[in-house]
Structures are given as C-alpha cells and as structure tokens.
Design a protein around this motif. Structure first.
Motif, PDB file in Angstrom:
ATOM      1  N   SER A   8      -1.262   8.365 -10.856  1.00  0.00           N
ATOM      2  CA  SER A   8      -1.965   7.467 -10.934  1.00  0.00           C
ATOM      3  C   SER A   8      -1.210   6.194 -10.417  1.00  0.00           C
ATOM      4  N   GLY A   9      -1.736   5.341  -9.567  1.00  0.00           N
ATOM      5  CA  GLY A   9      -1.270   4.261  -8.883  1.00  0.00           C
ATOM      6  C   GLY A   9      -2.095   2.992  -9.113  1.00  0.00           C
ATOM      7  N   ILE A  10      -1.359   1.821  -9.212  1.00  0.00           N
ATOM      8  CA  ILE A  10      -1.997   0.431  -9.248  1.00  0.00           C
ATOM      9  C   ILE A  10      -1.249  -0.467  -8.556  1.00  0.00           C
ATOM     10  N   ARG A  11      -2.026  -1.153  -7.709  1.00  0.00           N
ATOM     11  CA  ARG A  11      -1.568  -2.326  -7.011  1.00  0.00           C
ATOM     12  C   ARG A  11      -1.127  -3.346  -7.796  1.00  0.00           C
ATOM     13  N   ALA A  12       0.237  -3.957  -7.376  1.00  0.00           N
ATOM     14  CA  ALA A  12       0.797  -5.049  -8.456  1.00  0.00           C
ATOM     15  C   ALA A  12       0.461  -6.397  -7.839  1.00  0.00           C
ATOM     16  N   TYR A  39       3.173   7.800 -13.104  1.00  0.00           N
ATOM     17  CA  TYR A  39       2.212   6.456 -12.909  1.00  0.00           C
ATOM     18  C   TYR A  39       3.285   5.577 -11.975  1.00  0.00           C
ATOM     19  N   PHE A  40       2.752   5.006 -11.301  1.00  0.00           N
ATOM     20  CA  PHE A  40       3.548   4.196 -10.217  1.00  0.00           C
ATOM     21  C   PHE A  40       2.768   2.581  -9.825  1.00  0.00           C
ATOM     22  N   ILE A  41       3.926   1.894  -9.468  1.00  0.00           N
ATOM     23  CA  ILE A  41       3.090   0.494  -9.185  1.00  0.00           C
ATOM     24  C   ILE A  41       3.474   0.684  -7.799  1.00  0.00           C
ATOM     25  N   TYR A  44       4.530  -1.710  -2.272  1.00  0.00           N
ATOM     26  CA  TYR A  44       4.281  -1.755  -0.944  1.00  0.00           C
ATOM     27  C   TYR A  44       2.847  -2.135  -0.530  1.00  0.00           C
ATOM     28  N   HIS A  45       1.796  -1.344  -1.039  1.00  0.00           N
ATOM     29  CA  HIS A  45       0.388  -1.707  -0.858  1.00  0.00           C
ATOM     30  C   HIS A  45      -0.018  -3.065  -1.011  1.00  0.00           C
ATOM     31  N   SER A  46       0.513  -3.848  -2.063  1.00  0.00           N
ATOM     32  CA  SER A  46       0.314  -5.123  -2.234  1.00  0.00           C
ATOM     33  C   SER A  46       0.991  -6.035  -1.093  1.00  0.00           C
ATOM     34  N   THR A 127      -3.090   1.414   8.126  1.00  0.00           N
ATOM     35  CA  THR A 127      -2.669   2.703   7.692  1.00  0.00           C
ATOM     36  C   THR A 127      -2.336   2.858   6.142  1.00  0.00           C
ATOM     37  N   TYR A 128      -3.012   1.940   5.451  1.00  0.00           N
ATOM     38  CA  TYR A 128      -3.099   1.963   3.963  1.00  0.00           C
ATOM     39  C   TYR A 128      -3.378   3.393   3.421  1.00  0.00           C
ATOM     40  N   PRO A 129      -4.397   4.140   4.054  1.00  0.00           N
ATOM     41  CA  PRO A 129      -4.644   5.483   3.423  1.00  0.00           C
ATOM     42  C   PRO A 129      -3.663   6.399   3.732  1.00  0.00           C
ATOM     43  N   LEU A 131      -0.440   5.864   3.764  1.00  0.00           N
ATOM     44  CA  LEU A 131       0.765   5.634   2.784  1.00  0.00           C
ATOM     45  C   LEU A 131       0.171   5.947   1.420  1.00  0.00           C
ATOM     46  N   MET A 132      -1.154   5.794   0.947  1.00  0.00           N
ATOM     47  CA  MET A 132      -1.498   6.302  -0.167  1.00  0.00           C
ATOM     48  C   MET A 132      -1.702   7.873  -0.154  1.00  0.00           C
ATOM     49  N   ALA A 133      -1.800   8.521   0.762  1.00  0.00           N
ATOM     50  CA  ALA A 133      -1.819   9.992   0.783  1.00  0.00           C
ATOM     51  C   ALA A 133      -0.378  10.293   0.748  1.00  0.00           C
ATOM     52  N   ALA A 134       0.557   9.539   1.436  1.00  0.00           N
ATOM     53  CA  ALA A 134       1.861   9.978   1.074  1.00  0.00           C
ATOM     54  C   ALA A 134       2.457   9.802  -0.310  1.00  0.00           C
ATOM     55  N   ASP A 135       1.978   8.797  -1.164  1.00  0.00           N
ATOM     56  CA  ASP A 135       2.177   8.677  -2.504  1.00  0.00           C
ATOM     57  C   ASP A 135       1.760   9.927  -3.392  1.00  0.00           C
ATOM     58  N   ILE A 136       0.620  10.432  -3.022  1.00  0.00           N
ATOM     59  CA  ILE A 136      -0.089  11.499  -3.673  1.00  0.00           C
ATOM     60  C   ILE A 136       0.439  12.937  -3.203  1.00  0.00           C
ATOM     61  N   ASP A 149     -14.239   2.529  -5.692  1.00  0.00           N
ATOM     62  CA  ASP A 149     -13.507   2.177  -4.347  1.00  0.00           C
ATOM     63  C   ASP A 149     -12.725   2.906  -3.859  1.00  0.00           C
ATOM     64  N   GLN A 150     -11.957   3.820  -4.475  1.00  0.00           N
ATOM     65  CA  GLN A 150     -10.788   4.650  -3.985  1.00  0.00           C
ATOM     66  C   GLN A 150     -11.227   5.958  -3.545  1.00  0.00           C
ATOM     67  N   LEU A 151     -12.182   6.374  -3.828  1.00  0.00           N
ATOM     68  CA  LEU A 151     -12.687   8.042  -3.569  1.00  0.00           C
ATOM     69  C   LEU A 151     -12.710   8.182  -1.967  1.00  0.00           C
TER      70      LEU A 151
HETATM   71  N1  TRP Z   1      -5.307   2.161  -3.604  1.00  0.00           N
HETATM   72  C1  TRP Z   1      -5.124   2.143  -4.760  1.00  0.00           C
HETATM   73  C2  TRP Z   1      -5.861   0.753  -5.403  1.00  0.00           C
HETATM   74  O1  TRP Z   1      -5.938  -0.239  -4.734  1.00  0.00           O
HETATM   75  C3  TRP Z   1      -3.590   1.880  -5.321  1.00  0.00           C
HETATM   76  C4  TRP Z   1      -2.908   3.158  -4.905  1.00  0.00           C
HETATM   77  C5  TRP Z   1      -2.048   3.182  -3.954  1.00  0.00           C
HETATM   78  C6  TRP Z   1      -2.888   4.566  -5.225  1.00  0.00           C
HETATM   79  N2  TRP Z   1      -1.579   4.481  -3.715  1.00  0.00           N
HETATM   80  C7  TRP Z   1      -2.114   5.115  -4.694  1.00  0.00           C
HETATM   81  C8  TRP Z   1      -3.868   4.875  -6.434  1.00  0.00           C
HETATM   82  C9  TRP Z   1      -1.989   6.664  -5.053  1.00  0.00           C
HETATM   83  C10 TRP Z   1      -3.815   6.535  -6.727  1.00  0.00           C
HETATM   84  C11 TRP Z   1      -2.619   7.159  -6.083  1.00  0.00           C
HETATM   85  O2  TRP Z   1      -6.372   1.024  -6.495  1.00  0.00           O
END
Ligand code: TRP
Length: 331
Positions: A8-12, A39-41, A44-46, A127-129, A131-136, A149-151
């Motif tokens: 699970s990720g959340i933007r800061a 779980y991570f914060i 970068y996405h912020s 390229t936000y998606p 980076l998010m794919a890399a996170d996962i 909104d994140q589906l």
């Molecule tokens: N994009 C997500 C949001 O705005 C935050 C997010 C970034 C995220 N990387 C992720 C969520 C990876 C889950 C997995 O809520």
C-alpha cells in the motif's frame, strides 16, 4: 504456506483524516497479521506538483508518525519511504522503455492533472503510472488496496508486468490486483451534509485534531429541520450523522437516537455531542501517540532506515532478475 504480499502506498500530502482511518488505515492494522504487508509513503509522487521542500519533508514525517500511531508495527510489516529505496528508480527506468507515450497520455489522472496545472505538465506527471508500477512490481506484490481513482493505474501496472514477461519470455513480474477488503466498504461521510470525507472537500476531521476542534467541527455539521411525523425518511445530512454515530458509538446509543428520531423527540445538539465524544474516544489515544512519535526524530529515522534496509534486500532481487533478462549484466 507463504503469505501473499500486499503493498500500500500513500502520497505525502497533508494529514490523515477519519475517512482514511475507517476506509483504509484500520484495515491495514488488521492486514498485518494475515499478509506480508508493505506500506510506504510515496514522496517522489508528491514531487509532481513541486511542493515546497520543507512542507514535503514535514508531510512525510507526519504521515509516518500517523501510521505508527494508528498501530502499524514495523516489526510486523515493512514500513518505508519511497525515496529511501533507490532500486525503485532503476526499475522505473527499465519499465519506461516499455511504456508508450500514447497510453500514458490517455491516463485519466494525467489528463486531469494536465488540465489543473497547465503550466507544469512535467515528465514526472506523464510517467507517474510507470513509477507506481515500479513501486508495486519490485515487491512482486499480489494485492494493492486502492480507491476507485487508482484502479486505472493498477491496471497499467498489470499491463506493464504482462508486457515485460511476454517480451522477455519469462514469468518474472507478478501482475497485481486490487485488494478487496472483507465485508462492506466503510464510507465515512463528510460534515457538510453530502458525499464523503475528503481533504479536497474540506469537510474533514483529522486524526490529530484536538478535542475542542472536533467538538467545533461536529457542532457546525449540516442538519435540517427535526422530524414532525413519526418514522419520517431521513435527509442525506441526517443519515450521514447517523452513519458517523454508528462508526464511533455503541449499539445501545445508536438505538436510543434512532428511537428518538422515530418518535420525533430527537435533538440534534445531543446527537452531535454524542458523535463528537465518540470521535474523540477513537482519535485521542492516536493523537497522543502521534505527538510523541512526531517529536522523536531518532526513532522515526530508525524506522525509516530499518524499513528501507529490509525492502532493499527484497527488491534488489527483482531488479537483478530484470537486468539479467534484459541483457544488462557483466560478460
Ligand atoms: N498513486 C497513489 C495515490 O495517489 C499513491 C501510490 C504511489 C501508490 N505508488 C503506489 C499506491 C503504489 C499503491 C501502490 O493514491
């Protein structure tokens, strides 16, 4: 049996509110037992909105302290900050080579952001998606708890994983699916009479609001006329107050107010006082823990360092495998 991995990720951005707590955070605390949770914060996405540096740093700090205060246990899960794991950036670079301009430009969130900040449509936003794919994908996570909104972003992560596997003829990356929480999804209504509690709606109770702030906010919540006919249907603002009451109060109290509604003796002042007290009972202990955690720089840094260290061991493996199949290796 190996536990399934949940990421699970959340933007800061800003503080967590009651909606975050009942909608997600409370489940996370339970999920720690059953899943291999990470779980991570996402700092970068912020950065895509170019926040003021001190503000960004403070936001990361407060979310970390709020997560800990709500019961995430760094012994039971991996808790980390995105930018403490440089491997993610390398995986992002590799994935970018298989992410196409056309699909990135079509992303709903990108189009919306580009409309909202037309003078700052930066490459990070596009390229936000990825980076998010890399996170996962670095975790080979099976499930990701996401809101509606994140589906689409999650679907893109699945596409990137499948595309990579197909292109290189391997089964290396794991396509991630939305995590479905058990039972009915909990929707926390806002205090403005409609919709749900959300930061952008400005109708929130924050987990670190003090008692007086909670009382003041609940007192100002929208209501309408008290009922004049027994068992009248409830308007949305009143139904919302009852939803809040059910979340934070016991059954007997809920029954008492429902009866008072049905026989028209209800007084909204009493209802609001009860809701405010209930909310305070839920959040006050978290706020107290939050305050001491937020101030404990050494502890927070230790959590960050330990979290990143454990995550890096895991994701390094994925990165090395990806590099290998792509031909990025010593002779
Ligand atoms: N994009 C997500 C949001 O705005 C935050 C997010 C970034 C995220 N990387 C992720 C969520 C990876 C889950 C997995 O809520």
């Amino acid at each position: 049996m190996e536990k399934k991995i949940v990421l699970s990720g959340i933007r800061a951005t800003g503080h967590l509110h009651l909606g975050n707590y009942y909608g997600a955070l409370r489940n996370f605390v339970e999920m720690q037992q059953e899943y291999d949770c990470r779980y991570f914060i996402a700092d970068y996405h912020s950065l895509t909105t170019q926040p003021e540096p001190e503000l960004l740093n403070g936001n990361v700090r407060s979310i970390l302290a709020e997560y800990l205060a709500a019961g995430l246990d760094p012994e039971k899960c991996m808790l980390y900050v995105q930018s403490d794991v440089p491997e993610t950036c390398e995986i992002y670079t590799l994935l970018n080579m298989h992410a196409y301009l056309g699909e990135l430009e079509k992303t709903v969130a990108f189009k919306e952001k580009a409309r909202k900040q037309p003078n700052n449509v930066n490459a990070g936003l596009l390229t936000y998606p990825v980076l998010m794919a890399a996170d996962i994908l670095q975790h080979k996570a099976h499930f990701v708890p996401v809101g509606k909104d994140q589906l689409q972003h999650l679907e893109m992560a699945r596409n990137f994983a499948n595309r990579f596997n197909h292109y290189y003829g391997c089964q290396l990356l794991v396509p991630p699916y939305p995590y479905e929480a058990k039972g009915e999804p909990v929707k926390v209504p806002g205090l403005d009479g409609s919709g749900k509690m959300g930061k952008s709606e400005g109708n929130c109770i924050y987990l670190n609001d003090d008692d007086r702030t909670v009382e003041k906010k609940v007192k100002k919540a929208v209501t309408d006329m008290t009922p004049t006919e027994p068992c009248s249907p409830m308007s949305e603002p009143i139904a919302n107050l009852f939803t809040l009451l059910r979340l934070v109060s016991d059954e007997a109290t809920v029954t008492q107010f429902t009866d008072a509604w049905n026989d028209c003796s209800i007084r909204y002042g009493d209802l609001k006082r009860e809701i405010a007290q209930g909310i305070i009972r839920v959040i006050a202990p978290m706020r107290e823990r939050y305050e001491s955690l937020y101030a404990d720089t050494d502890y927070l840094n230790r959590v960050r360092r330990d979290g990143a260290e454990r995550v890096r061991v895991e994701v390094r493996k994925t990165l090395d495998e990806m590099r290998h199949v792509m031909g990025i290796r010593f002779f």
